[in-house]
Design a protein around this motif. Sequence first.
Motif, short mmCIF file in Angstrom:
data_model
loop_
_atom_site.label_atom_id
_atom_site.label_comp_id
_atom_site.label_asym_id
_atom_site.label_seq_id
_atom_site.Cartn_x
_atom_site.Cartn_y
_atom_site.Cartn_z
N LEU A 45 0.82 -1.22 0.00
CA LEU A 45 0.00 0.00 0.00
C LEU A 45 0.86 1.26 0.00
CD1 LEU A 45 -2.76 -1.26 2.41
CD2 LEU A 45 -2.99 -0.84 -0.06
N GLU A 46 1.96 1.27 0.73
CA GLU A 46 2.84 2.43 0.71
C GLU A 46 3.46 2.61 -0.67
OE1 GLU A 46 5.36 1.75 4.15
OE2 GLU A 46 3.99 2.90 5.44
N ALA A 47 3.83 1.50 -1.32
CA ALA A 47 4.36 1.58 -2.68
C ALA A 47 3.28 2.09 -3.65
CB ALA A 47 4.87 0.21 -3.14
N GLY A 48 2.02 1.85 -3.30
CA GLY A 48 0.90 2.28 -4.14
C GLY A 48 0.41 3.68 -3.83
N GLY A 49 1.11 4.40 -2.95
CA GLY A 49 0.78 5.79 -2.69
C GLY A 49 -0.01 6.08 -1.44
N PHE A 50 -0.35 5.07 -0.66
CA PHE A 50 -1.08 5.29 0.59
C PHE A 50 -0.09 5.56 1.73
CE2 PHE A 50 -4.24 3.06 -1.85
CZ PHE A 50 -5.45 3.60 -1.43
N THR A 51 -0.55 6.24 2.75
CA THR A 51 0.21 6.41 3.98
C THR A 51 -0.45 5.56 5.05
OG1 THR A 51 0.83 8.67 3.40
CG2 THR A 51 0.97 8.06 5.74
N VAL A 52 0.25 4.52 5.53
CA VAL A 52 -0.29 3.64 6.56
C VAL A 52 -0.14 4.35 7.91
CG1 VAL A 52 -0.14 1.40 7.68
CG2 VAL A 52 0.22 1.57 5.22
N VAL A 53 -1.27 4.62 8.56
CA VAL A 53 -1.24 5.35 9.83
C VAL A 53 -1.36 4.44 11.05
CG1 VAL A 53 -2.06 7.53 8.88
CG2 VAL A 53 -3.72 5.85 9.73
N GLY A 54 -1.64 3.15 10.82
CA GLY A 54 -1.74 2.24 11.95
C GLY A 54 -2.12 0.85 11.53
N GLU A 55 -2.03 -0.05 12.50
CA GLU A 55 -2.39 -1.45 12.31
C GLU A 55 -3.14 -1.92 13.54
OE1 GLU A 55 1.06 -3.84 11.57
OE2 GLU A 55 1.78 -2.55 9.95
N ALA A 56 -4.02 -2.88 13.35
CA ALA A 56 -4.71 -3.52 14.47
C ALA A 56 -4.83 -5.00 14.15
CB ALA A 56 -6.09 -2.90 14.67
N GLU A 57 -4.84 -5.83 15.23
CA GLU A 57 -4.86 -7.27 15.04
C GLU A 57 -6.21 -7.92 15.30
OE1 GLU A 57 -1.83 -8.73 17.63
OE2 GLU A 57 -2.99 -8.35 19.43
N ASP A 58 -7.19 -7.12 15.73
CA ASP A 58 -8.52 -7.68 15.98
C ASP A 58 -9.58 -6.60 15.76
OD1 ASP A 58 -8.53 -6.09 18.32
OD2 ASP A 58 -7.91 -7.78 19.58
N GLY A 59 -10.83 -7.01 15.84
CA GLY A 59 -11.93 -6.11 15.55
C GLY A 59 -12.04 -4.95 16.52
N ALA A 60 -11.92 -5.24 17.82
CA ALA A 60 -12.02 -4.18 18.82
C ALA A 60 -10.91 -3.15 18.62
CB ALA A 60 -11.97 -4.76 20.23
N GLY A 61 -9.71 -3.63 18.38
CA GLY A 61 -8.59 -2.73 18.13
C GLY A 61 -8.77 -1.95 16.84
N GLY A 62 -9.38 -2.57 15.84
CA GLY A 62 -9.63 -1.89 14.57
C GLY A 62 -10.63 -0.76 14.71
N VAL A 63 -11.71 -0.99 15.45
CA VAL A 63 -12.70 0.06 15.66
C VAL A 63 -12.08 1.21 16.46
CG1 VAL A 63 -14.91 0.64 16.74
CG2 VAL A 63 -14.67 -1.51 15.48
N ALA A 64 -11.33 0.87 17.51
CA ALA A 64 -10.69 1.91 18.34
C ALA A 64 -9.68 2.71 17.51
CB ALA A 64 -10.01 1.28 19.55
#
Length: 117
Positions: A22-41
């Motif tokens: 995604l970074e090579a494709g022009g996006f800026t990755v601002v974070g990662e999460a490993e589960d649903g609760a972490g993703g929503v937060a």
Amino acid sequence: MALTILIVDDHPSFRSSARRVLEAGGFTVVGEAEDGAGGVAAARDLRPDVVLLDVGLPDADGFDVAGSIKALPDPPDVVIVSSRDSSDFGPLVEASGACGFVSKADLSGEAVAALLP
């Protein structure tokens, strides 16, 4: 200005490779999460433009998580990913509020950008 993206997936190796792609494709990755609760937060706190969201999470169904993210104020676009084919999910992608689906094998910045409104 590059679009910001949050990666939500329970496999560290996929998160790492998705970040590179995604970074090579022009996006800026601002974070990662490993589960649903972490993703929503993280979506609430980081306010990315896009959330790349896996269907199979250890604590929740990705489609339910997509609905929770889309219920946030000024929600990001959500793109569902899976190692399975989109035909396995029928109308679930659209019903979740996600703007589309990309298989993990076909993930690219271009593929994600093509789904965004």
